[in-house]
Write a protein that holds these residues in place. Sequence first.
Motif, short mmCIF file in Angstrom:
data_model
loop_
_atom_site.label_atom_id
_atom_site.label_comp_id
_atom_site.label_asym_id
_atom_site.label_seq_id
_atom_site.Cartn_x
_atom_site.Cartn_y
_atom_site.Cartn_z
N ASN A 185 0.85 -1.21 0.06
CA ASN A 185 -0.06 -0.06 0.00
C ASN A 185 0.79 1.27 0.01
O ASN A 185 0.37 2.24 0.15
N LYS A 197 -6.96 7.43 11.61
CA LYS A 197 -8.42 7.24 11.78
C LYS A 197 -8.83 7.14 13.43
O LYS A 197 -9.85 6.91 13.71
N GLY A 246 -9.27 10.46 9.96
CA GLY A 246 -9.84 9.98 8.82
C GLY A 246 -9.07 8.73 8.27
O GLY A 246 -7.99 8.44 8.78
N ASP A 247 -9.48 7.75 7.48
CA ASP A 247 -8.96 6.69 6.82
C ASP A 247 -7.82 6.95 5.97
O ASP A 247 -8.40 7.69 4.86
N PHE A 278 -6.44 5.66 3.67
CA PHE A 278 -6.87 5.12 2.27
C PHE A 278 -7.85 5.95 1.55
O PHE A 278 -8.04 5.80 0.29
N GLU A 279 -8.71 6.66 2.21
CA GLU A 279 -9.54 7.64 1.47
C GLU A 279 -8.93 9.08 1.47
O GLU A 279 -9.23 9.67 0.50
N VAL A 280 -8.26 9.30 2.63
CA VAL A 280 -7.77 10.77 2.68
C VAL A 280 -6.51 11.00 1.89
O VAL A 280 -6.28 11.98 0.86
N PRO A 293 -5.17 9.55 -1.27
CA PRO A 293 -5.50 9.70 -2.67
C PRO A 293 -6.39 11.05 -2.91
O PRO A 293 -5.86 11.95 -4.16
N LYS A 294 -7.13 11.56 -2.16
CA LYS A 294 -8.02 12.73 -2.23
C LYS A 294 -7.00 13.88 -2.12
O LYS A 294 -7.07 14.92 -3.05
N GLU A 326 -4.53 13.89 -5.29
CA GLU A 326 -5.43 14.61 -6.31
C GLU A 326 -5.47 16.04 -6.32
O GLU A 326 -5.31 16.80 -7.29
#
Length: 322
Positions: free
Chosen positions: A218, A289, A305-306, A308-310, A312-313, A316
């Motif tokens: 990861n 998280k 927060g997670d 794996f969500e935070v 990449p955003k 970007e």
Amino acid sequence: MSILVYIEQSEGKVKKTSLEAVSFAEALTSKTNEGEVIALALGSIEDSELAQLGTAGASKVLHASDPRLDAGVIQAHASAIAQAFSKVGAKTLILAKSSLGDAIAARLAIKIKAGLVSNVIGLPDTTSGYKVKRSIFTGKAFAETNLTTENKILAIKKNSVTLKTDGANASVEPLEVTLSDSDFASKITATERATGEVLLPEADIVVSGGRGMKGPENWGMLEDLAKTLGAATGCSKPVSDIGWRPHHEHVGQTGVKVAPSLYIAIGISGAIQHLAGVNSSKCIVVINKDPEAPFFKAADYGIVGDAFEVVPKLTEALKAEL
């Protein structure tokens, strides 16, 4: 009377920490009227690269281009610096605190009979004596050291100086130094360098991951974030211990101690040993998280927060802005 600044280089480029040392010296001359700032470079490096030291505050650069100095043999560098120190009539030597700088400064203190203060974080207080503020206990406390010797050596902590960039290019002059066989009695037989686009000890931004990343597979998203920011990658001790990442990326009290402008900790709980290696960072951002993670207490900014969500955003959004 001049201030001499020892310049470190890597692959033909002046290190940022040496530029900071030059800027520190320039500010010191303004405060104490010690004359001009003279930079000293050793070994093979282009004069055009050295001339840029003027933008950081150097009046001129002395260049001892003997190729035998390329290897960074400590005794030879110390001997060359001592000769330059005497030739320019300096009373103060400034250099960056580093593994090479520490070893050279210790030998020079004996050679030139100088008082030495390391981990310096601010200009000396000369109102009554010569008091120098330095960082101690891995950045947890400060100490004031009073130098009473005529000659002085100050080793500047990384990222503790505002880098001057508005000066004009400096003149570069050749310097002849006399080096004996005894100066090269020690031989460097091999050098193993950490790999990566940005090396951790020199990085201005560090993106670091912990066990919250769940596995080495990861790490790609951390590397993507680091590449976007022009950052180095690091990790916590447990991550390097279990082989997810190489040991040279281990950040902490028993690993690499860093002092970047920005440290981003992702999935790291914040054990005290890790904090000891990063608490000199100018800004710490934590992504975890667990809202009770100890790292949040040391953070300037925190995102609950997670990862794996935070992440990449975040990457970007940064790509859209940078």
